[in-house]
Design an enzyme around this catalytic site. Structure first.
Site, mmCIF file in Angstrom:
data_model
loop_
_atom_site.group_PDB
_atom_site.id
_atom_site.type_symbol
_atom_site.label_atom_id
_atom_site.label_comp_id
_atom_site.label_asym_id
_atom_site.label_seq_id
_atom_site.Cartn_x
_atom_site.Cartn_y
_atom_site.Cartn_z
ATOM 1 N N ARG A 1 44.279 38.749 46.249
ATOM 2 C CA ARG A 1 44.062 37.864 45.102
ATOM 3 C C ARG A 1 42.768 37.076 45.326
ATOM 4 O O ARG A 1 42.779 36.006 45.930
ATOM 5 C CB ARG A 1 45.249 36.923 44.932
ATOM 6 C CG ARG A 1 46.588 37.637 44.740
ATOM 7 C CD ARG A 1 47.714 36.627 44.562
ATOM 8 N NE ARG A 1 48.995 37.253 44.340
ATOM 9 C CZ ARG A 1 49.891 37.528 45.298
ATOM 10 N NH1 ARG A 1 49.604 37.222 46.570
ATOM 11 N NH2 ARG A 1 51.033 38.098 45.000
ATOM 12 N N ARG B 1 41.417 42.660 43.951
ATOM 13 C CA ARG B 1 41.462 42.471 42.505
ATOM 14 C C ARG B 1 40.334 41.538 42.083
ATOM 15 O O ARG B 1 40.123 40.492 42.692
ATOM 16 C CB ARG B 1 42.820 41.871 42.104
ATOM 17 C CG ARG B 1 42.963 41.626 40.613
ATOM 18 C CD ARG B 1 44.375 41.185 40.268
ATOM 19 N NE ARG B 1 44.706 39.878 40.811
ATOM 20 C CZ ARG B 1 45.934 39.342 40.785
ATOM 21 N NH1 ARG B 1 46.937 40.025 40.262
ATOM 22 N NH2 ARG B 1 46.149 38.152 41.285
ATOM 23 N N GLU C 1 49.645 46.102 33.699
ATOM 24 C CA GLU C 1 50.424 44.868 33.511
ATOM 25 C C GLU C 1 50.833 44.649 32.059
ATOM 26 O O GLU C 1 51.712 43.841 31.779
ATOM 27 C CB GLU C 1 49.592 43.662 33.954
ATOM 28 C CG GLU C 1 49.099 43.728 35.376
ATOM 29 C CD GLU C 1 48.102 42.618 35.673
ATOM 30 O OE1 GLU C 1 48.538 41.556 36.131
ATOM 31 O OE2 GLU C 1 46.898 42.827 35.436
ATOM 32 N N CYS D 1 52.489 46.534 43.035
ATOM 33 C CA CYS D 1 52.245 45.321 43.824
ATOM 34 C C CYS D 1 53.014 44.122 43.276
ATOM 35 O O CYS D 1 52.691 42.981 43.576
ATOM 36 C CB CYS D 1 50.755 45.001 43.888
ATOM 37 S SG CYS D 1 49.984 44.768 42.274
#
Length: 758
Positions: free
Chosen positions: A471, A507, A605, A676
């Site tokens: 992240r 990401r 997502e 994830c």
């Protein structure tokens, strides 16, 4: 009626305690509706009866004494049915039960409505009249509206600690329990440290002063600075304001005189309160008095009082270093709302547990807490947290409970549980160097989700085979401005070097939703459907390019970088991002850097992305399912909202069907697919995902050994049989029950939540 409702809501929101709230409500309603009686009965859990807590019109001596069970009287019937009852003559109703010494024998007309919060009946709001008549529809609708407002305001006031003052404030009552939502598993025993938002006069925790002279000096210093600020502004605007407008600044200065607000604050400090708490108490009390005045001019002065309070509080917090959070050993951090930025400011060595009044078990703060292995409870909306600073507590992250001032017996029971958990952890630690391989030879890589530097060593200690999600927004959130390309490069290099040659999936900046940057605010009515993820960075290519350049430079000589794009919904976004990545590669090569284009993938997502996998496959190298957001969007459930947390279900049939479809579609294009989200961190969920055909699972480091143990104790055949059973079911609760039974039959039930003390 609307004006009456507005006034009631305004007054209730600033009431100091539950008795004041109920008292003003019954008075306002009785006068506004021109009825004989208005009363409130609240449920008392200790006696399991509805007790008369406030009344305007009945005998005041009965308040606190008169009561009914849920099976007694019309009040009990209202509570049992959880719906209004409107009667022309209550005495003729078969359920009527006369309450002695209340004086209600004079009243005939009856209207009672339940006070409900989160499906629980908290009490009953009643109006009565001497005449025999039915209250009309407008009156009934008004009372229903008031009861709904009352329930909400009570819940909010409990959160801020302005209502439902803890009865054991000055004397201890052991094992007082509060319920929340499990955020991160584990148990912690320690002392509370309350973290208050800056310049929020309503969120200041109650603390005793260690040094009264010091607190007074700090307050007077802050007061002096505010007076100087007011005089400075007054002088600056002197030529632009009329005389009467200029006089307002003199009013503000007089409010800060020793004989006014300042004197009251010093008086509170001398009684033993710390300066910030004394200021909060005095400002809240004075603002409340102004707000309840009928004169519009005087009523508006409440705003002035609160503004002055915030100004003084800002300087007090600045001088006390409130931005830095000091923890004792085994500190339990309690906050109105936990954020990733707060977690970045505390010492993880001393941090034993976390409690957040707001948020749910699926918020990013909870996800980070799980990654850090810190027991956490979220959504504890009924916790009067301002009164807990310094108190000893037991935090149970498995059940979502917090015990305040626990008894020695309860402490011993939880210490025994901690010992058992340490034994399980020690056993799991022996699996570190073994592969996640089923008994019939199927192997699946287990990766970790990271964000903090400390995650690296923790992950490697638990045998992680790569990073499935780094992240990158975390380093952005703990700074006061965007980190430079060089700073980012150094941070990314540490992650890549630690895991080389294992893959590290980074990401790109994913802000928005519940992840805000203080120096780049995004204000939206619906942030989870707004400007977030790839939408932000493509609108700001200068931010995106700096980050990509930092990643590419960090990868020089290593070659284990993978770049992942968040919140993708269209092929145009992928094309634009790919173009910028190619541009960064060429620019760095021209500058003399030895860089190559890494693998680029996307996160699935959003439901829109699910149905475009075949199109994405031509443009990317891999996909990773972010099951947390995907579940949120599929089920239309805000994962930060504790009110609907029960509707956020990972084992929902629709979620499982989509996850299976994604794995199947990815195989058609020979596209690597990983996941994830938090479902991968659940041992049972991991078995289902493995059976679906996911190529890798990424999870928090804490749960990795448990998932590995589950995989090593079953066969792929058993996992597929379990998946087949689950996919034929249509109820999430039944699926959850089946998973519990299945884990027992497979001999891995010890990997789930432990049996907890009651």
């Amino acid at each position: 009626m609307l004006e009456l409702l507005r006034k009631i809501v305004q007054e209730v929101s600033i009431a100091p305690d539950v008795d004041a709230v109920l008292g003003l409500i019954v008075r306002r309603i009785q006068r506004g509706m021109r009825t004989g009686v208005c009363s409130v009965f609240l449920f008392d859990s200790s006696s399991e009866r509805f007790v008369l807590r406030a009344s305007q019109g009945l005998n005041r001596k009965a308040i606190g004494h008169a009561s009914l069970s849920s099976s007694e009287g019309i009040v009990g019937m209202v509570a049992k049915r959880a719906e209004p009852i409107n009667l022309e003559d209550a005495e003729t109703h078969p359920a009527f039960c006369f309450l002695k010494d209340t004086g209600e024998e004079r009243f005939h007309a009856f209207l009672g409505v339940p006070i409900i919060h989160q499906k629980q009946v908290l009490g009953v709001l009643v109006v009565q009249q001497q005449n025999c008549r039915r209250y009309d529809e407008a009156e009934e609708a008004f009372l229903v509206t008031i009861s709904a407002q009352l329930a909400g305001v009570i819940a909010h006031a409990q959160v801020t600690g302005t209502i439902s003052k803890i009865a054991w404030k000055n004397k201890k009552s052991s094992d007082r329990r509060f319920e929340g939502i499990p955020g991160a598993p584990g148990v912690a025993i320690g002392r509370v440290v309350v973290v208050a938002p800056l310049a929020d006069i309503d969120a200041v925790p109650e603390k005793a002063a260690d040094d009264i002279a010091f607190e007074i000096a700090s307050f007077e210093k802050a007061l002096k600075r505010v007076r100087a600020d007011i005089r400075k502004v007054s002088a600056k605007l002197a030529k632009r304001l009329r005389h009467d407008e200029q006089a307002l600044f003199d009013v503000y200065l007089r409010m800060l005189d020793d004989n006014a607000l300042a004197g009251e604050v010093v008086g509170q400090i001398k009684k033993g309160s710390w300066a910030q708490g004394a200021l909060s108490s005095v400002i809240t009390s004075n603002a409340r008095q102004f707000a309840m005045m009928d004169d519009p001019y005087l009523r508006e002065r409440a705003t002035d009082v609160r503004d002055l309070g915030r100004r003084v509080l800002t300087y007090l917090q600045e001088d006390s270093g409130s931005k830095s959070i000091e923890l004792p050993e085994n500190g339990i951090l309690v906050a109105d709302e936990l954020s990733p930025a707060v977690l970045g400011e505390v010492s993880s060595e001393k941090l034993a547990g976390l409690v957040s009044v707001l948020g749910s078990g699926n918020s990013h703060a909870a996800i980070l807490a799980r990654s850090m292995g810190i027991p956490t409870v979220m959504g504890m909306v009924d916790l009067p947290y301002r009164q807990l600073d310094g108190r000893e507590v037991i935090l149970d992250g498995y059940s979502g409970r917090l015990y305040v001032d626990p008894s020695e017996d309860l402490i011993q029971a939880y210490r025994e549980l901690l010992r058992e958990q340490e034994e399980v952890a020690a056993e799991l630690a022996t699996l570190k160097d073994l592969p996640a391989q089923t008994v019939d030879g199927s192997r699946i890589p287990l990766w970790v989700n990271t964000g903090l530097i400390a995650d690296v060593s923790r992950s490697l200690e638990r045998g992680a085979e790569g990073i499935g999600l780094y992240r990158t927004e975390i380093p952005f959130m703990v700074r006061d401005f965007f980190p430079s390309e060089h700073e980012q490069m150094q941070i990314y290099r540490r992650q890549l070097e630690a895991f080389a040659p294992l893959p590290v999936t980074m990401r790109t900046l994913d802000i928005g939703g519940d992840k805000a940057l203080p120096y780049f605010p995004i204000k939206e009515d619906n942030p989870f459907l707004g400007w977030r993820g790839i939408r932000v960075t493509l609108d700001h290519p200068e931010i995106f390019l700096v980050q990509i350049r930092a990643m590419l430079r960090a990868n020089e000589g290593l070659g284990n970088l993978r770049i992942m794009l968040p919140m993708v919904t269209s092929v145009n976004e992928v094309d634009e991002a790919n173009s910028l990545i190619d541009r960064a590669v060429v620019a760095l090569q021209e500058e003399g850097h030895v860089v190559t284009r890494p693998s680029v993938g996307i996160m699935i997502e959003v439901p829109a992305a699910v149905y475009q996998l075949r199109r994405f496959a031509k443009r990317i190298d891999f996909i990773s399912v972010g099951s947390n957001d995907l579940t949120q969007y599929l089920l239309a459930v805000d994962r930060n909202n504790p009110r609907v947390a029960g509707l956020y279900v990972a084992y929902h049939p629709a979620v499982l069907k989509v996850l299976e479809d994604i794995a199947r579609e990815a195989r058609k294009d020979k596209l690597q697919v990983s996941i994830c989200g938090e479902m991968a961190a659940d041992p049972g969920g991991a078995l289902l995902l493995m059976a679906m055909g996911y190529d890798a699972l990424s999870m928090n480091a804490t749960n990795l050994p448990r998932v590995k143990s589950a995989i090593r104790n079953v066969s792929m055949v058993q996992a597929k049989v379990l998946l087949d059973k689950v996919m034929r079911m249509d109820d999430a609760d039944k699926i959850q029950a089946l998973m519990v039974d299945a884990m027992k039959s497979l001999g891995v039930s010890q990997l789930g939540s432990p049996v907890l003390p009651e």
